[in-house]
Write an enzyme that holds these catalytic residues in place. Structure first.
Site, short mmCIF file in Angstrom:
data_model
loop_
_atom_site.label_atom_id
_atom_site.label_comp_id
_atom_site.label_asym_id
_atom_site.label_seq_id
_atom_site.Cartn_x
_atom_site.Cartn_y
_atom_site.Cartn_z
N HIS A 306 0.86 -1.20 0.00
CA HIS A 306 0.00 0.00 0.00
C HIS A 306 0.89 1.24 0.00
CE1 HIS A 306 -3.17 2.80 1.20
NE2 HIS A 306 -4.02 1.86 0.81
N ASP A 364 -7.91 -5.35 -0.11
CA ASP A 364 -8.37 -6.19 -1.23
C ASP A 364 -7.98 -7.65 -1.09
OD1 ASP A 364 -7.55 -3.32 -3.07
OD2 ASP A 364 -9.57 -4.11 -2.79
C1 SDX Z 1 -6.19 0.11 -2.87
O1 SDX Z 1 -4.33 4.56 -1.90
C2 SDX Z 1 -5.34 3.97 -1.29
O2 SDX Z 1 -5.77 4.33 -0.23
C3 SDX Z 1 -5.94 2.79 -2.08
C4 SDX Z 1 -6.96 1.93 -1.34
C5 SDX Z 1 -8.24 2.69 -1.05
O3 SDX Z 1 -8.96 2.29 -0.12
O4 SDX Z 1 -8.57 3.62 -1.85
O5 SDX Z 1 -6.39 1.49 -0.11
C6 SDX Z 1 -7.36 0.70 -2.16
O6 SDX Z 1 -5.95 0.47 -3.99
C7 SDX Z 1 -5.31 -0.86 -2.12
C8 SDX Z 1 -4.07 -1.33 -2.97
C9 SDX Z 1 -4.55 -2.40 -3.95
N1 SDX Z 1 -3.49 -2.74 -4.91
C10 SDX Z 1 -2.86 -3.94 -4.87
O7 SDX Z 1 -3.03 -4.78 -3.99
C11 SDX Z 1 -1.93 -4.19 -6.05
C12 SDX Z 1 -0.60 -4.77 -5.53
N2 SDX Z 1 0.07 -3.70 -4.77
C13 SDX Z 1 1.10 -2.94 -5.48
O8 SDX Z 1 0.83 -2.71 -6.83
C14 SDX Z 1 1.57 -1.73 -4.66
O9 SDX Z 1 1.81 -2.17 -3.41
C15 SDX Z 1 0.70 -0.50 -4.59
C16 SDX Z 1 0.33 0.03 -5.96
C17 SDX Z 1 -0.53 -0.74 -3.82
C18 SDX Z 1 1.52 0.57 -3.85
O10 SDX Z 1 2.58 0.86 -4.64
P1 SDX Z 1 3.68 1.95 -4.18
O11 SDX Z 1 3.43 2.54 -2.86
O12 SDX Z 1 3.83 2.89 -5.32
O13 SDX Z 1 4.91 1.05 -3.91
P2 SDX Z 1 6.02 0.80 -4.97
O14 SDX Z 1 5.39 0.37 -6.25
O15 SDX Z 1 6.92 1.98 -4.96
O16 SDX Z 1 6.72 -0.49 -4.32
C19 SDX Z 1 7.76 -0.35 -3.34
C20 SDX Z 1 8.55 -1.64 -3.43
C21 SDX Z 1 8.97 -1.96 -4.87
O17 SDX Z 1 10.13 -2.78 -4.79
P3 SDX Z 1 11.60 -2.03 -4.97
O18 SDX Z 1 11.55 -1.28 -6.28
O19 SDX Z 1 11.71 -1.12 -3.74
O20 SDX Z 1 12.58 -3.18 -4.95
O21 SDX Z 1 7.70 -2.73 -3.02
C22 SDX Z 1 7.49 -3.62 -4.13
C23 SDX Z 1 7.84 -2.84 -5.37
O22 SDX Z 1 8.27 -3.71 -6.43
N3 SDX Z 1 6.09 -4.00 -4.09
C24 SDX Z 1 5.64 -5.24 -4.30
C25 SDX Z 1 4.25 -5.15 -4.12
N4 SDX Z 1 3.91 -3.90 -3.81
C26 SDX Z 1 5.05 -3.17 -3.80
N5 SDX Z 1 6.28 -6.39 -4.64
C27 SDX Z 1 5.49 -7.49 -4.78
N6 SDX Z 1 4.17 -7.50 -4.61
C28 SDX Z 1 3.50 -6.35 -4.27
N7 SDX Z 1 2.19 -6.37 -4.12
#
Ligand code: SDX
Length: 429
Positions: A306, A364
């Site tokens: 998140h 989710d």
């Molecule tokens: C919702 O914003 C809100 O409030 C949203 C929400 C709401 O109520 O409105 O809470 C609802 O959208 C919840 C989130 C649902 N999405 C997912 O579950 C999709 C999977 N999650 C990821 O796509 C990700 O965690 C996000 C999009 C939710 C957050 O992304 P960020 O904060 O931009 O984090 P990032 O992409 O910068 O990741 C940081 C690191 C990265 O690795 P490095 O580059 O540091 O090595 O964490 C890794 C990412 O690759 N990472 C994951 C991951 N999420 C982040 N690696 C594997 N699996 C994951 N799910």
């Protein structure tokens, strides 16, 4: 008290910017005069360090895993409140008295039907269209049917449009579901509460009596409450930006629906259940954990991580407990998908990659298990999220419209394109 300031030194110049303090949470540096003073922009793609507005609706502490609706913790509201009471709280700022809640409930109930002409609007879609594609269309089309509540400068019309949107979104969602399965639309009933009415419109058929299971209705009501609002997330920011141009409320909510559909946002509940099904068994979990950690593999654990929560999403905790209860109620013993989800969570929370990145289950991760057990296809999961989040979008939109500091949103950029150059005739290319 002396004003707190932040100092920025550029070359031999030092600039001061006020530091503003809210009621709770991080202070902000007011940089509205930055460009006029320095000729520089700030740079913050994805807005990881940017407060886009003032708000008093929802507060999140990502480190503590805390979520407050108008100051009330989500776990208390989940246990003691109801979705319509939470709607009132988000819209008007205080918990309603008994008579205020009864009046609000009656007002919403009496606006649940949609213009009969909208039934024909659905018929233009293919039956196999994704329900979110239908919702993006029909929510925007509300402006074509309710143009008498689209003048955003009239507080009365803003109020009517708000009630209409909250009241009709379950009806539109149920119609999208019925249309996708080739069953007739079911009209709302005024003798049913919000969640029961929604279940009735989705699952009843003219051929026989449909009895709503009150415990399942309670679970649905709770799921709506958990999804109702969430500060300045992507879809809410989309609604605010759309509203900043004075677009009508139905168009703004349609923009929010479109943004929510993305699998990185609200579409994650559909993607999470599809992922759990693809994993299939506990034995295959290590294979998917490895893929999630592999930078060359675009696969991510859906329902994990998140932007704000760097601790357990408080909604996921309630959702996991609700999943267990609903599966018990429905007699779905040791649901394999729930077993895979719990084991996946256990393994991930012990894995260094997830621990150091503070990746926890989010709202989710478990919701799809409940919705699937209740009888919804995965394609309806994000539609249900949109139903619940409509009140949050509306509350944030109303707050933005009423804000005396309201301005049209217009971010700038760091330009990396070509400097000015003269046109080259095709003969010279
Ligand atoms: C919702 O914003 C809100 O409030 C949203 C929400 C709401 O109520 O409105 O809470 C609802 O959208 C919840 C989130 C649902 N999405 C997912 O579950 C999709 C999977 N999650 C990821 O796509 C990700 O965690 C996000 C999009 C939710 C957050 O992304 P960020 O904060 O931009 O984090 P990032 O992409 O910068 O990741 C940081 C690191 C990265 O690795 P490095 O580059 O540091 O090595 O964490 C890794 C990412 O690759 N990472 C994951 C991951 N999420 C982040 N690696 C594997 N699996 C994951 N799910």
């Amino acid at each position: 008290m002396t004003e707190k300031v932040a100092k920025l030194t550029l070359g031999d110049q030092t600039y001061e910017f006020p530091v503003l303090e809210g009621s709770v949470g991080p202070e902000v540096i007011d940089i509205r005069s930055l460009y006029s003073k320095t000729g520089l922009f700030t740079y913050d793609p994805g807005f990881t360090s940017t407060a886009a507005c003032d708000s008093s609706i929802t507060y999140i502490d990502g480190d503590k895993g805390e979520l407050l609706y108008r100051g009330y913790p989500i776990d208390q509201l989940a246990e003691k409140s109801s979705y319509l009471e939470v709607c009132y709280l988000l819209l008007y700022g205080e918990l309603p008295t008994k008579s205020q809640l009864a009046e609000f409930d009656d007002l919403v109930t009496r606006h649940t039907m949609v213009h009969e002409q909208m039934h024909y609007f659905y018929r233009g879609f293919r039956r196999d269209a994704h329900p979110m594609a239908v919702m993006t269309g029909v929510v925007g089309a509300m402006a074509a049917f309710y143009h008498d509540s689209t003048d955003i400068n009239d507080p009365q019309q803003r109020e009517i449009a708000s009630i209409r949107m909250i009241a009709k979104i379950p009806t539109l969602a149920a119609m999208a579901y019925k249309y996708s399965i080739g069953q007739p639309f079911v009209y709302p009933r005024n003798d049913l509460d919000y969640a029961s009415n929604f279940l009735h419109m989705c699952f009843s058929v003219p051929a026989e009596e449909y009895k709503v299971n009150p415990e399942i209705a309670r679970a649905m009501d709770l799921i709506f409450t958990l999804h109702a609002d969430h500060e300045q997330n992507a879809s809410t920011s989309t609604v605010r930006l759309s509203g900043s141009s004075d677009a009508n409320p139905f168009a703004c909510i349609a923009a929010g629906v479109a943004c929510l559909w993305g699998p990185a946002h609200g579409g994650a509940n559909e993607a999470a259940l599809n992922m759990l099904r693809e994993i299939g068994t506990v034995e295959r979990i290590p294979e998917f954990i490895a893929r999630a950690k592999d930078k060359n593999d675009p696969f991510r654990l859906m329902g994990f991580g998140h932007r704000v929560y760097k601790n357990y999403d408080p909604r996921a905790k309630v959702m996991q407990e609700t999943a267990r209860k609903v599966l018990d109620i429905l007699g779905v013993e040791n649901n394999p998908t729930l077993q895979v989800a719990k084991e996946l969570e256990r393994i991930a929370l012990e894995d260094e990659y997830f621990v150091e990145r503070k990746l926890y289950p989010n709202v989710d991760f478990y919701s799809g298990i409940i919705l699937n057990a209740v009888g919804f296809p995965t394609s309806m999961f994000t539609v249900l999220f949109a139903v619940a989040r409509t009140v949050g979008w509306i509350a944030q939109w109303k707050e933005m419209i009423a804000d005396p500091q309201k301005k049209i949103g217009r971010p700038r950029q760091l330009y990396n394109g070509s400097p000015a150059r003269d046109y080259t005739p095709i003969s010279a290319r």
